[in-house]
Scaffold this motif. Structure first.
Motif, PDB file in Angstrom:
ATOM      1  N   ALA A   1       0.990  -1.203  -0.099  1.00  0.00           N
ATOM      2  CA  ALA A   1      -0.023   0.111   0.000  1.00  0.00           C
ATOM      3  C   ALA A   1       0.940   1.243   0.016  1.00  0.00           C
ATOM      4  CB  ALA A   1      -0.806  -0.093   1.090  1.00  0.00           C
ATOM      5  N   GLU A   2       0.520   2.005  -0.879  1.00  0.00           N
ATOM      6  CA  GLU A   2       1.303   3.543  -1.194  1.00  0.00           C
ATOM      7  C   GLU A   2       0.481   4.607  -0.989  1.00  0.00           C
ATOM      8  OE1 GLU A   2       4.597   4.749  -0.975  1.00  0.00           O
ATOM      9  OE2 GLU A   2       3.418   6.400  -1.484  1.00  0.00           O
ATOM     10  N   LYS A   3       0.744   5.595  -0.499  1.00  0.00           N
ATOM     11  CA  LYS A   3      -0.248   6.707  -0.519  1.00  0.00           C
ATOM     12  C   LYS A   3       0.038   7.637  -1.406  1.00  0.00           C
ATOM     13  CE  LYS A   3       2.494   9.814   2.623  1.00  0.00           C
ATOM     14  NZ  LYS A   3       2.735  10.922   2.943  1.00  0.00           N
TER      15      LYS A   3
ATOM     16  N   LEU B   1       5.906   4.324  -7.312  1.00  0.00           N
ATOM     17  CA  LEU B   1       6.652   3.499  -6.464  1.00  0.00           C
ATOM     18  C   LEU B   1       8.010   4.168  -6.295  1.00  0.00           C
ATOM     19  CD1 LEU B   1       6.096   0.050  -7.776  1.00  0.00           C
ATOM     20  CD2 LEU B   1       4.939   1.284  -5.976  1.00  0.00           C
ATOM     21  N   GLY B   2       8.927   4.279  -5.297  1.00  0.00           N
ATOM     22  CA  GLY B   2      10.044   4.635  -5.053  1.00  0.00           C
ATOM     23  C   GLY B   2      10.380   5.725  -3.963  1.00  0.00           C
ATOM     24  N   GLY B   3       9.011   6.164  -3.489  1.00  0.00           N
ATOM     25  CA  GLY B   3       9.275   7.171  -2.162  1.00  0.00           C
ATOM     26  C   GLY B   3      10.341   8.086  -2.670  1.00  0.00           C
TER      27      GLY B   3
ATOM     28  N   PHE C   1       6.673  15.498  -4.403  1.00  0.00           N
ATOM     29  CA  PHE C   1       5.452  15.245  -3.945  1.00  0.00           C
ATOM     30  C   PHE C   1       5.411  14.513  -2.525  1.00  0.00           C
ATOM     31  CE2 PHE C   1       4.989  15.876  -8.603  1.00  0.00           C
ATOM     32  CZ  PHE C   1       4.033  17.116  -8.358  1.00  0.00           C
ATOM     33  N   MET C   2       6.441  14.318  -1.840  1.00  0.00           N
ATOM     34  CA  MET C   2       6.404  13.893  -0.562  1.00  0.00           C
ATOM     35  C   MET C   2       7.450  14.817   0.027  1.00  0.00           C
ATOM     36  SD  MET C   2       8.604  10.286  -0.387  1.00  0.00           S
ATOM     37  CE  MET C   2       8.917  10.395   1.412  1.00  0.00           C
ATOM     38  N   HIS C   3       7.477  14.944   1.595  1.00  0.00           N
ATOM     39  CA  HIS C   3       8.361  15.530   2.265  1.00  0.00           C
ATOM     40  C   HIS C   3      10.064  15.357   1.932  1.00  0.00           C
ATOM     41  CE1 HIS C   3       9.610  12.760   5.181  1.00  0.00           C
ATOM     42  NE2 HIS C   3       8.229  12.583   5.419  1.00  0.00           N
TER      43      HIS C   3
ATOM     44  N   GLY D   1      14.850   0.260   5.708  1.00  0.00           N
ATOM     45  CA  GLY D   1      15.284   1.513   5.045  1.00  0.00           C
ATOM     46  C   GLY D   1      15.225   2.423   6.172  1.00  0.00           C
ATOM     47  N   ARG D   2      14.552   3.727   5.667  1.00  0.00           N
ATOM     48  CA  ARG D   2      14.908   4.856   6.823  1.00  0.00           C
ATOM     49  C   ARG D   2      14.531   4.693   8.186  1.00  0.00           C
ATOM     50  NH1 ARG D   2      12.171   9.750   6.533  1.00  0.00           N
ATOM     51  NH2 ARG D   2      10.557   9.104   5.272  1.00  0.00           N
ATOM     52  N   SER D   3      13.716   3.570   8.659  1.00  0.00           N
ATOM     53  CA  SER D   3      13.580   3.472   9.785  1.00  0.00           C
ATOM     54  C   SER D   3      14.211   2.430  10.634  1.00  0.00           C
ATOM     55  CB  SER D   3      11.885   3.429  10.029  1.00  0.00           C
ATOM     56  OG  SER D   3      11.365   2.537   9.239  1.00  0.00           O
TER      57      SER D   3
HETATM   58  C1  LIG Z   1      17.146  15.702   1.579  1.00  0.00           C
HETATM   59  C2  LIG Z   1      17.533  14.348   1.135  1.00  0.00           C
HETATM   60  C3  LIG Z   1      18.707  13.919   0.456  1.00  0.00           C
HETATM   61  C4  LIG Z   1      18.968  12.748   0.287  1.00  0.00           C
HETATM   62  N1  LIG Z   1      20.340  12.196  -0.392  1.00  0.00           N
HETATM   63  C5  LIG Z   1      20.527  11.134  -0.668  1.00  0.00           C
HETATM   64  C6  LIG Z   1      21.325  10.645  -1.768  1.00  0.00           C
HETATM   65  O1  LIG Z   1      21.844  11.550  -2.520  1.00  0.00           O
HETATM   66  N2  LIG Z   1      21.520   9.435  -2.263  1.00  0.00           N
HETATM   67  C7  LIG Z   1      20.913   8.318  -1.448  1.00  0.00           C
HETATM   68  O2  LIG Z   1      21.077   7.012  -1.773  1.00  0.00           O
HETATM   69  N3  LIG Z   1      20.100   8.755  -0.426  1.00  0.00           N
HETATM   70  C8  LIG Z   1      19.679  10.094  -0.121  1.00  0.00           C
HETATM   71  N4  LIG Z   1      18.892  10.374   0.723  1.00  0.00           N
HETATM   72  C9  LIG Z   1      18.283   9.226   1.664  1.00  0.00           C
HETATM   73  C10 LIG Z   1      17.249   8.359   0.724  1.00  0.00           C
HETATM   74  O3  LIG Z   1      16.330   9.324  -0.133  1.00  0.00           O
HETATM   75  C11 LIG Z   1      16.066   7.763   1.808  1.00  0.00           C
HETATM   76  O4  LIG Z   1      16.465   7.516   2.910  1.00  0.00           O
HETATM   77  C12 LIG Z   1      15.585   6.339   0.886  1.00  0.00           C
HETATM   78  O5  LIG Z   1      15.137   6.598  -0.218  1.00  0.00           O
HETATM   79  C13 LIG Z   1      14.596   5.969   1.994  1.00  0.00           C
HETATM   80  O6  LIG Z   1      13.873   4.916   1.363  1.00  0.00           O
HETATM   81  P1  LIG Z   1      12.513   4.215   2.138  1.00  0.00           P
HETATM   82  O7  LIG Z   1      12.117   3.092   1.167  1.00  0.00           O
HETATM   83  O8  LIG Z   1      13.348   3.815   3.511  1.00  0.00           O
HETATM   84  O9  LIG Z   1      11.579   5.421   2.704  1.00  0.00           O
HETATM   85  P2  LIG Z   1      10.661   6.379   1.729  1.00  0.00           P
HETATM   86  O10 LIG Z   1      11.283   6.548   0.405  1.00  0.00           O
HETATM   87  O11 LIG Z   1      10.519   7.624   2.601  1.00  0.00           O
HETATM   88  O12 LIG Z   1       9.481   5.523   1.629  1.00  0.00           O
HETATM   89  C14 LIG Z   1       8.460   5.704   2.424  1.00  0.00           C
HETATM   90  C15 LIG Z   1       7.258   5.366   1.578  1.00  0.00           C
HETATM   91  O13 LIG Z   1       5.797   5.192   2.192  1.00  0.00           O
HETATM   92  C16 LIG Z   1       4.914   5.889   2.055  1.00  0.00           C
HETATM   93  N5  LIG Z   1       3.975   6.364   3.013  1.00  0.00           N
HETATM   94  C17 LIG Z   1       4.296   6.893   4.125  1.00  0.00           C
HETATM   95  N6  LIG Z   1       3.317   7.024   5.017  1.00  0.00           N
HETATM   96  C18 LIG Z   1       2.351   6.137   4.680  1.00  0.00           C
HETATM   97  C19 LIG Z   1       1.167   5.600   5.108  1.00  0.00           C
HETATM   98  N7  LIG Z   1       0.599   5.863   6.238  1.00  0.00           N
HETATM   99  N8  LIG Z   1       0.575   4.881   4.315  1.00  0.00           N
HETATM  100  C20 LIG Z   1       0.735   4.320   3.160  1.00  0.00           C
HETATM  101  N9  LIG Z   1       2.013   4.751   2.468  1.00  0.00           N
HETATM  102  C21 LIG Z   1       2.825   5.546   3.241  1.00  0.00           C
HETATM  103  C22 LIG Z   1       5.554   7.362   1.217  1.00  0.00           C
HETATM  104  O14 LIG Z   1       4.740   8.064   0.407  1.00  0.00           O
HETATM  105  C23 LIG Z   1       6.613   6.781   0.746  1.00  0.00           C
HETATM  106  O15 LIG Z   1       6.588   6.389  -0.839  1.00  0.00           O
HETATM  107  C24 LIG Z   1      18.312  11.524   0.920  1.00  0.00           C
HETATM  108  C25 LIG Z   1      17.259  11.742   1.797  1.00  0.00           C
HETATM  109  C26 LIG Z   1      16.686  13.165   1.852  1.00  0.00           C
HETATM  110  C27 LIG Z   1      15.476  13.623   2.572  1.00  0.00           C
END
Ligand SMILES: Cc1cc2nc3c(=O)[nH]c(=O)nc-3n(C[C@H](O)[C@H](O)[C@H](O)COP(=O)(O)OP(=O)(O)OC[C@H]3O[C@@H](n4cnc5c(N)ncnc54)[C@H](O)[C@@H]3O)c2cc1C
Length: 404
Positions: A37-39, A43-45, A272-274, A334-336
């Protein structure tokens, strides 16, 4: 609240950033019925809708590739039909230890990456639910029975054996009451656009990659430097704060472009996301530390990773950074993932997020097969699958610098 439908699957993945797509793809490849599920509508966040289109280094800075497996597979998906700027030394694959100090990094087209992810997950049989928010969890004693999701249909209850929180902000973990740690992020906000000058430069260089560039709203740069003095860090887990972040940044971006000639440039995409890098993470069974854990082997390593900023910096990612004992059917990635200080940064960049996502997918598939607590999954079996998929689980000690 009226529940209009019910769905069932083996593995439910909340959030489709690179970590969530990797988890979903891996579990589906292991024969599991997966709902993702993706808000947002792609894909790709952060790597696509968040405009972070750079795979951080996947090598040790000496010619040896550390990050392989699905991280490398996804990098190739990202550049298959779009531009890339892979360094010449890495164009034909791994050059070999001692042959180069160029790092294996690569920019890619965010939109094309999102499309290839969609194709691949669809092919693997993942049920993708776009425009769908995970809103609540129904649980007993730390065990999730179901989650509630909301989209155009209204509320749907989804039952699954295993759940993956890859919302980036640990939304599902927090709803369940898993201990988490929150840390704000910088005033970074950059859209993409082009100008007559950038088009000219691209034509002269013969590469489309040079057309678009960043239009910054927030004054902090991509790496967080220049965060305005006195401004508190943004909290990505508070709805009001997130809206304030978007409003402040969008008005700043507009003010910036008011200075330009409107016929000389165009903005083609806003984030389109923070773009807040560190929001909320699991307080996992293990928290990776920077100084103490660099070059340390962990028996429960799910994969070796490199420090994006430090040549020769090597880590192993313990399984304990993704789970918390007492919560038997949820894992994050991932990020968490659980890391403190710079170690959190080492864990959260794109290749690392894919690696932990892939590991979460393997863990869920194995836990479904073994009908076991996710924290008790057979680590040797998990490591075997990760290795078969091309990952390095334990780094080679020969790569550790003598002075370390
Ligand atoms: C400013 C900045 C610069 C960066 N620079 C780099 C870089 O140069 N190179 C690099 O490798 N990394 C970089 N990063 C880090 C990297 O982009 C992210 O940490 C990584 O892409 C995170 O992936 P993720 O899948 O863990 O999370 P995210 O990409 O945050 O994915 C989370 C997904 O969950 C969805 N979601 C959230 N809440 C809900 C909900 N309640 N219900 C359904 N969907 C939900 C969101 O829409 C999103 O698609 C950077 C990050 C930032 C912020």
């Amino acid at each position: 609240m009226k529940i209009v439908a019910e769905k069932n699957c083996d593995v439910f993945v909340a959030g489709a950033g690179v970590a969530g797509t990797a988890a979903a793809l891996q579990a589906a490849r292991m024969g599991k019925k997966v709902i993702l599920a993706e808000k947002c509508a792609a894909l790709g966040g952060m790597a696509t809708t968040g405009h972070v289109n750079l795979f951080e280094p996947m090598c040790n800075g000496r010619g040896t590739q550390i990050m392989k497996g699905m991280a490398d597979e996804m990098l190739r998906m990202a550049i298959r039909y779009g531009y890339d700027d892979t360094p010449a030394d890495w164009k034909d694959g791994e050059p070999g230890q001692g042959t180069t100090t160029k790092r294996y990094v690569c920019h890619f087209s965010a939109c094309i990456f999102a499309l290839t992810l969609c194709e691949e997950l669809n092919k693997a049989g993942v049920e993708i639910l776009f425009d769908t928010v995970v809103t609540d969890v129904e649980a007993t004693d730390g065990h999730i029975d179901s989650v509630l999701i909301f989209n155009k249909s209204g509320y749907t209850r989804v039952k699954a054996a295993m759940f993956v929180d890859t919302t980036g902000d640990s939304d599902l973990l927090a709803m369940l009451g898993v201990p988490t740690i929150t840390q704000g992020g910088h005033h970074t906000y950059a859209g993409w656009g082009f100008s007559l000058d950038s088009c000219k430069r691209a034509v002269e260089a013969g590469t489309v990659e040079k057309v678009c560039y960043d239009f910054h709203g927030g004054r902090a740069g991509w790496n967080g430097t220049r965060h305005p003095e006195g401004m508190p860090l943004w909290d990505g887990t508070n709805g009001d704060q997130v809206s304030k972040y978007f409003i402040a940044n969008q008005i700043e971006l507009l003010n910036n472009i008011k200075q330009d000639d409107r016929h000389s440039r165009e903005i083609v995409m806003l984030p389109f996301m923070h773009q807040i890098r560190t929001t909320r993470r699991i307080d996992g069974d293990y928290t990776l530390r920077y100084e103490e854990d660099m070059y340390r082997h962990f028996p429960d390593s799910v994969g070796a990773v490199c420090d994006p900023m430090k040549r020769d910096g090597l880590f192993e990612v313990p399984f304990g950074t993704l789970v918390r004992t007492g919560f038997d059917n949820i894992i994050t990635a991932g990020r968490s993932a659980s890391g403190e200080g710079w170690a959190w940064n080492v864990l959260r960049v794109i290749p690392q997020a894919i690696l932990t996502g892939q590991a979460a997918g393997v863990a869920c598939a194995l836990a479904v097969e073994e009908k076991c607590d996710i924290t008790k999954v057979d680590i040797a079996a998990l490591q075997a699958v990760m290795e078969q998929a091309g990952n390095i689980v334990h780094f080679d000690d020969a790569l550790v610098p003598k002075e370390a």
